[in-house]
Design an enzyme around this catalytic site. Structure first.
Site, mmCIF file in Angstrom:
data_model
loop_
_atom_site.group_PDB
_atom_site.id
_atom_site.type_symbol
_atom_site.label_atom_id
_atom_site.label_comp_id
_atom_site.label_asym_id
_atom_site.label_seq_id
_atom_site.Cartn_x
_atom_site.Cartn_y
_atom_site.Cartn_z
ATOM 1 N N SER A 230 0.827 -1.213 0.000
ATOM 2 C CA SER A 230 0.000 0.000 0.000
ATOM 3 C C SER A 230 0.857 1.256 0.000
ATOM 4 O O SER A 230 2.016 1.249 0.437
ATOM 5 C CB SER A 230 -0.907 0.028 1.224
ATOM 6 O OG SER A 230 -1.689 -1.138 1.289
HETATM 7 N N1 SAH Z 1 -0.239 -5.425 3.943
HETATM 8 C C1 SAH Z 1 0.544 -5.686 2.750
HETATM 9 C C2 SAH Z 1 -0.167 -5.312 1.472
HETATM 10 C C3 SAH Z 1 -1.121 -6.336 1.165
HETATM 11 S S1 SAH Z 1 -1.865 -6.419 -0.424
HETATM 12 C C4 SAH Z 1 1.884 -5.000 2.780
HETATM 13 O O1 SAH Z 1 2.158 -4.240 3.712
HETATM 14 O O2 SAH Z 1 2.678 -5.247 1.854
HETATM 15 C C5 SAH Z 1 -3.136 -7.523 0.090
HETATM 16 C C6 SAH Z 1 -2.680 -8.894 0.447
HETATM 17 O O3 SAH Z 1 -3.820 -9.607 0.911
HETATM 18 C C7 SAH Z 1 -2.134 -9.693 -0.735
HETATM 19 O O4 SAH Z 1 -0.866 -10.183 -0.426
HETATM 20 C C8 SAH Z 1 -3.146 -10.810 -0.898
HETATM 21 O O5 SAH Z 1 -2.587 -12.016 -1.346
HETATM 22 C C9 SAH Z 1 -3.691 -10.938 0.507
HETATM 23 N N2 SAH Z 1 -4.996 -11.590 0.612
HETATM 24 C C10 SAH Z 1 -6.031 -11.516 -0.253
HETATM 25 N N3 SAH Z 1 -7.061 -12.243 0.198
HETATM 26 C C11 SAH Z 1 -6.678 -12.793 1.385
HETATM 27 C C12 SAH Z 1 -7.301 -13.646 2.328
HETATM 28 N N4 SAH Z 1 -8.545 -14.106 2.168
HETATM 29 N N5 SAH Z 1 -6.606 -13.991 3.431
HETATM 30 C C13 SAH Z 1 -5.337 -13.554 3.629
HETATM 31 N N6 SAH Z 1 -4.693 -12.742 2.761
HETATM 32 C C14 SAH Z 1 -5.357 -12.364 1.651
#
Ligand code: SAH
Length: 236
Positions: free
Chosen positions: A86
Protein backbone atom coordinates in the site's frame (compact mmCIF):
# COMPACT_ATOMS: atom_id res chain seq x y z
CA UNK A 1 -14.43 12.44 12.35
CA UNK A 2 -13.33 13.88 9.06
CA UNK A 3 -13.00 11.55 6.11
CA UNK A 4 -9.65 10.48 4.75
CA UNK A 5 -8.97 11.50 1.24
CA UNK A 6 -6.67 9.09 -0.50
CA UNK A 7 -4.97 9.87 -3.76
CA UNK A 8 -5.83 7.10 -6.14
CA UNK A 9 -3.54 8.27 -8.92
CA UNK A 10 0.12 7.41 -8.70
CA UNK A 11 2.09 10.58 -8.10
CA UNK A 12 5.62 11.51 -8.93
CA UNK A 13 8.43 9.86 -10.76
CA UNK A 14 11.16 7.69 -9.31
CA UNK A 15 13.22 9.29 -6.57
CA UNK A 16 16.73 10.06 -7.83
CA UNK A 17 18.31 7.91 -5.16
CA UNK A 18 21.70 6.30 -5.55
CA UNK A 19 22.30 3.04 -3.71
CA UNK A 20 24.79 4.87 -1.51
CA UNK A 21 22.39 7.60 -0.51
CA UNK A 22 20.78 7.68 2.87
CA UNK A 23 17.26 6.27 2.70
CA UNK A 24 16.65 7.77 6.11
CA UNK A 25 16.36 11.14 4.42
CA UNK A 26 13.89 9.74 1.90
CA UNK A 27 11.82 8.31 4.76
CA UNK A 28 11.78 11.63 6.61
CA UNK A 29 10.77 13.45 3.43
CA UNK A 30 8.03 10.86 2.85
CA UNK A 31 6.59 11.51 6.30
CA UNK A 32 6.73 15.29 6.15
CA UNK A 33 5.43 15.60 2.57
CA UNK A 34 2.94 12.76 2.31
CA UNK A 35 1.80 11.80 5.81
CA UNK A 36 1.92 14.81 8.15
CA UNK A 37 0.80 17.30 5.54
CA UNK A 38 -2.63 17.92 4.03
CA UNK A 39 -1.31 17.02 0.57
CA UNK A 40 -4.12 16.89 -1.97
CA UNK A 41 -6.72 17.55 0.74
CA UNK A 42 -5.96 14.40 2.71
CA UNK A 43 -6.34 14.36 6.49
CA UNK A 44 -2.85 14.64 8.05
CA UNK A 45 -1.82 11.76 10.34
CA UNK A 46 -0.89 13.18 13.75
CA UNK A 47 -0.26 10.08 15.88
CA UNK A 48 3.34 10.52 17.04
CA UNK A 49 4.07 6.79 17.44
CA UNK A 50 2.87 6.18 13.88
CA UNK A 51 4.93 9.06 12.48
CA UNK A 52 8.04 7.87 14.35
CA UNK A 53 7.51 4.36 13.01
CA UNK A 54 7.03 5.50 9.41
CA UNK A 55 10.36 7.33 9.75
CA UNK A 56 12.15 4.21 10.91
CA UNK A 57 10.83 1.11 9.06
CA UNK A 58 13.01 0.56 5.94
CA UNK A 59 10.24 0.43 3.31
CA UNK A 60 12.82 -0.04 0.53
CA UNK A 61 13.54 -3.51 1.94
CA UNK A 62 9.93 -4.56 1.34
CA UNK A 63 9.72 -3.73 -2.40
CA UNK A 64 11.12 -5.57 -5.39
CA UNK A 65 14.74 -4.85 -6.38
CA UNK A 66 13.67 -2.83 -9.41
CA UNK A 67 11.41 -0.60 -7.30
CA UNK A 68 13.86 0.38 -4.54
CA UNK A 69 14.19 3.88 -5.99
CA UNK A 70 10.41 4.30 -5.86
CA UNK A 71 9.99 2.84 -2.37
CA UNK A 72 9.30 6.20 -0.71
CA UNK A 73 7.08 7.61 -3.46
CA UNK A 74 3.43 8.48 -2.79
CA UNK A 75 2.03 5.35 -4.40
CA UNK A 76 1.43 1.64 -3.98
CA UNK A 77 3.94 -0.68 -5.69
CA UNK A 78 3.64 -4.18 -7.15
CA UNK A 79 5.05 -7.00 -5.01
CA UNK A 80 4.35 -9.92 -7.38
CA UNK A 81 1.42 -12.34 -7.70
CA UNK A 82 -0.78 -9.40 -8.76
CA UNK A 83 -0.56 -7.86 -5.25
CA UNK A 84 0.67 -4.48 -4.02
CA UNK A 85 2.32 -2.86 -1.02
CA UNK A 86 0.00 0.00 0.00
CA UNK A 87 0.82 3.68 -0.41
CA UNK A 88 2.77 4.96 2.64
CA UNK A 89 -0.01 7.40 3.63
CA UNK A 90 -2.65 4.68 3.73
CA UNK A 91 -0.43 2.43 5.87
CA UNK A 92 0.05 5.30 8.33
CA UNK A 93 -3.62 6.34 8.33
CA UNK A 94 -4.92 2.79 8.87
CA UNK A 95 -2.40 2.18 11.66
CA UNK A 96 -3.37 5.43 13.41
CA UNK A 97 -7.09 4.55 13.23
CA UNK A 98 -6.43 1.33 15.19
CA UNK A 99 -5.33 3.33 18.28
CA UNK A 100 -3.01 0.54 19.40
CA UNK A 101 -0.03 0.78 21.73
CA UNK A 102 2.62 -1.17 23.65
CA UNK A 103 1.34 -4.44 25.06
CA UNK A 104 -1.44 -4.79 22.48
CA UNK A 105 -1.99 -7.88 20.37
CA UNK A 106 -2.82 -7.05 16.76
CA UNK A 107 -3.97 -9.11 13.78
CA UNK A 108 -3.32 -8.23 10.15
CA UNK A 109 -5.09 -9.91 7.24
CA UNK A 110 -3.06 -9.72 4.00
CA UNK A 111 0.65 -9.97 4.88
CA UNK A 112 1.82 -9.15 1.34
CA UNK A 113 5.36 -7.79 1.63
CA UNK A 114 5.26 -7.71 5.45
CA UNK A 115 5.63 -3.91 5.56
CA UNK A 116 2.37 -3.18 7.39
CA UNK A 117 3.19 -6.01 9.83
CA UNK A 118 6.59 -4.40 10.57
CA UNK A 119 4.89 -1.04 11.18
CA UNK A 120 2.43 -2.69 13.58
CA UNK A 121 5.28 -4.55 15.33
CA UNK A 122 7.05 -1.26 16.10
CA UNK A 123 3.95 -0.01 17.94
CA UNK A 124 2.28 -3.10 19.45
CA UNK A 125 4.29 -5.91 21.02
CA UNK A 126 2.56 -8.83 19.44
CA UNK A 127 1.56 -9.09 15.78
CA UNK A 128 -0.17 -11.94 13.94
CA UNK A 129 -0.52 -11.81 10.17
CA UNK A 130 -2.32 -14.08 7.69
CA UNK A 131 -1.58 -14.35 3.96
CA UNK A 132 -3.46 -16.50 1.44
CA UNK A 133 -0.68 -16.68 -1.22
CA UNK A 134 1.93 -19.07 0.17
CA UNK A 135 5.07 -17.71 -1.60
CA UNK A 136 4.23 -14.16 -0.48
CA UNK A 137 3.64 -15.26 3.10
CA UNK A 138 6.91 -17.21 3.15
CA UNK A 139 9.07 -14.48 1.67
CA UNK A 140 7.51 -11.96 4.06
CA UNK A 141 8.36 -14.23 6.97
CA UNK A 142 12.03 -14.42 5.90
CA UNK A 143 12.21 -10.69 5.28
CA UNK A 144 10.66 -9.86 8.64
CA UNK A 145 13.09 -12.19 10.43
CA UNK A 146 16.10 -10.66 8.64
CA UNK A 147 15.01 -7.17 9.60
CA UNK A 148 14.56 -7.98 13.28
CA UNK A 149 10.80 -8.58 13.24
CA UNK A 150 11.12 -12.32 13.80
CA UNK A 151 8.55 -12.14 16.60
CA UNK A 152 5.76 -11.39 14.08
CA UNK A 153 3.72 -14.59 13.78
CA UNK A 154 2.70 -15.46 10.23
CA UNK A 155 0.22 -18.02 8.89
CA UNK A 156 -0.87 -19.07 5.42
CA UNK A 157 -4.62 -19.30 4.99
CA UNK A 158 -7.86 -17.49 4.35
CA UNK A 159 -7.84 -14.47 6.64
CA UNK A 160 -11.63 -14.17 6.38
CA UNK A 161 -11.62 -16.51 9.35
CA UNK A 162 -8.99 -14.54 11.27
CA UNK A 163 -6.70 -16.45 13.62
CA UNK A 164 -9.25 -18.57 15.51
CA UNK A 165 -6.84 -20.18 17.98
CA UNK A 166 -5.79 -16.87 19.42
CA UNK A 167 -7.58 -14.97 22.18
CA UNK A 168 -9.33 -11.76 21.02
CA UNK A 169 -7.26 -8.97 19.49
CA UNK A 170 -6.75 -5.34 20.52
CA UNK A 171 -6.87 -4.35 16.85
CA UNK A 172 -7.40 -5.91 13.43
CA UNK A 173 -6.30 -4.41 10.11
CA UNK A 174 -7.43 -5.91 6.82
CA UNK A 175 -5.30 -4.82 3.86
CA UNK A 176 -7.44 -6.31 1.07
CA UNK A 177 -10.98 -5.25 0.13
CA UNK A 178 -13.83 -7.43 1.38
CA UNK A 179 -17.38 -7.49 0.04
CA UNK A 180 -18.63 -7.26 3.64
CA UNK A 181 -17.21 -7.16 7.16
CA UNK A 182 -16.30 -10.77 8.01
CA UNK A 183 -18.25 -11.85 11.13
CA UNK A 184 -15.36 -14.08 12.34
CA UNK A 185 -13.13 -10.98 12.53
CA UNK A 186 -15.72 -9.03 14.54
CA UNK A 187 -15.89 -12.00 16.87
CA UNK A 188 -12.10 -11.95 17.36
CA UNK A 189 -12.06 -8.26 18.38
CA UNK A 190 -11.91 -7.43 22.09
CA UNK A 191 -14.69 -5.19 23.38
CA UNK A 192 -13.49 -1.62 22.87
CA UNK A 193 -11.07 -2.68 20.10
CA UNK A 194 -11.08 -1.43 16.53
CA UNK A 195 -10.86 -2.96 13.09
CA UNK A 196 -9.95 -1.08 9.91
CA UNK A 197 -11.10 -2.70 6.67
CA UNK A 198 -11.71 -1.63 3.08
CA UNK A 199 -15.20 -2.74 2.01
CA UNK A 200 -16.45 -2.81 -1.57
CA UNK A 201 -16.28 -4.57 -4.89
CA UNK A 202 -13.04 -5.78 -6.43
CA UNK A 203 -11.09 -3.28 -8.55
CA UNK A 204 -13.49 -0.45 -7.69
CA UNK A 205 -13.12 2.38 -5.26
CA UNK A 206 -13.99 0.97 -1.85
CA UNK A 207 -14.90 2.51 1.51
CA UNK A 208 -12.39 2.37 4.33
CA UNK A 209 -14.52 1.27 7.28
CA UNK A 210 -13.57 1.81 10.91
CA UNK A 211 -15.39 -0.71 13.10
CA UNK A 212 -15.43 -0.47 16.89
CA UNK A 213 -16.71 -3.30 19.03
CA UNK A 214 -18.82 -2.20 21.98
CA UNK A 215 -18.94 -3.77 25.46
CA UNK A 216 -22.21 -5.55 24.56
CA UNK A 217 -20.65 -7.09 21.43
CA UNK A 218 -22.43 -4.80 18.97
CA UNK A 219 -20.36 -2.68 16.55
CA UNK A 220 -20.30 0.95 15.51
CA UNK A 221 -18.98 1.69 12.01
CA UNK A 222 -17.67 4.83 10.37
CA UNK A 223 -16.90 5.32 6.71
CA UNK A 224 -13.49 7.02 6.60
CA UNK A 225 -13.40 7.66 2.87
CA UNK A 226 -12.55 6.19 -0.50
CA UNK A 227 -9.64 3.79 -0.96
CA UNK A 228 -8.52 1.29 -3.56
CA UNK A 229 -7.25 -2.14 -2.54
CA UNK A 230 -6.71 -5.52 -4.15
CA UNK A 231 -9.59 -7.90 -3.32
CA UNK A 232 -9.78 -10.20 -0.34
CA UNK A 233 -9.89 -13.54 -2.14
CA UNK A 234 -11.52 -16.59 -0.66
CA UNK A 235 -9.96 -20.03 -0.31
CA UNK A 236 -11.95 -22.71 -2.11
N1 SAH B 1 -0.24 -5.42 3.94
C1 SAH B 1 0.54 -5.69 2.75
C2 SAH B 1 -0.17 -5.31 1.47
C3 SAH B 1 -1.12 -6.34 1.16
S1 SAH B 1 -1.86 -6.42 -0.42
C4 SAH B 1 1.88 -5.00 2.78
O1 SAH B 1 2.16 -4.24 3.71
O2 SAH B 1 2.68 -5.25 1.85
C5 SAH B 1 -3.14 -7.52 0.09
C6 SAH B 1 -2.68 -8.89 0.45
O3 SAH B 1 -3.82 -9.61 0.91
C7 SAH B 1 -2.13 -9.69 -0.73
O4 SAH B 1 -0.87 -10.18 -0.43
C8 SAH B 1 -3.15 -10.81 -0.90
O5 SAH B 1 -2.59 -12.02 -1.35
C9 SAH B 1 -3.69 -10.94 0.51
N2 SAH B 1 -5.00 -11.59 0.61
C10 SAH B 1 -6.03 -11.52 -0.25
N3 SAH B 1 -7.06 -12.24 0.20
C11 SAH B 1 -6.68 -12.79 1.38
C12 SAH B 1 -7.30 -13.65 2.33
N4 SAH B 1 -8.55 -14.11 2.17
N5 SAH B 1 -6.61 -13.99 3.43
C13 SAH B 1 -5.34 -13.55 3.63
N6 SAH B 1 -4.69 -12.74 2.76
C14 SAH B 1 -5.36 -12.36 1.65
Amino acid sequence: MSPLVVAVAALGAALPLQESEDYREARHAMVSRQIESALGGREPVRDTAVLRTMRSVPRHKFVRAGDVRRAYADRPLPIGHGQTISQPYIVAAMTALLEIGPGDVVLEIGTGSGYQAAVLAEIADSVYTVEIIQPLGESARHRLAELGYGHVRGAIGDGYFGWPDHPPFDGIVVTAAASHIPPPLVEQLKPGARMVIPVGGPFQVQSLMLVEKQADGSVIQWNMGAVRFVPLTRGE
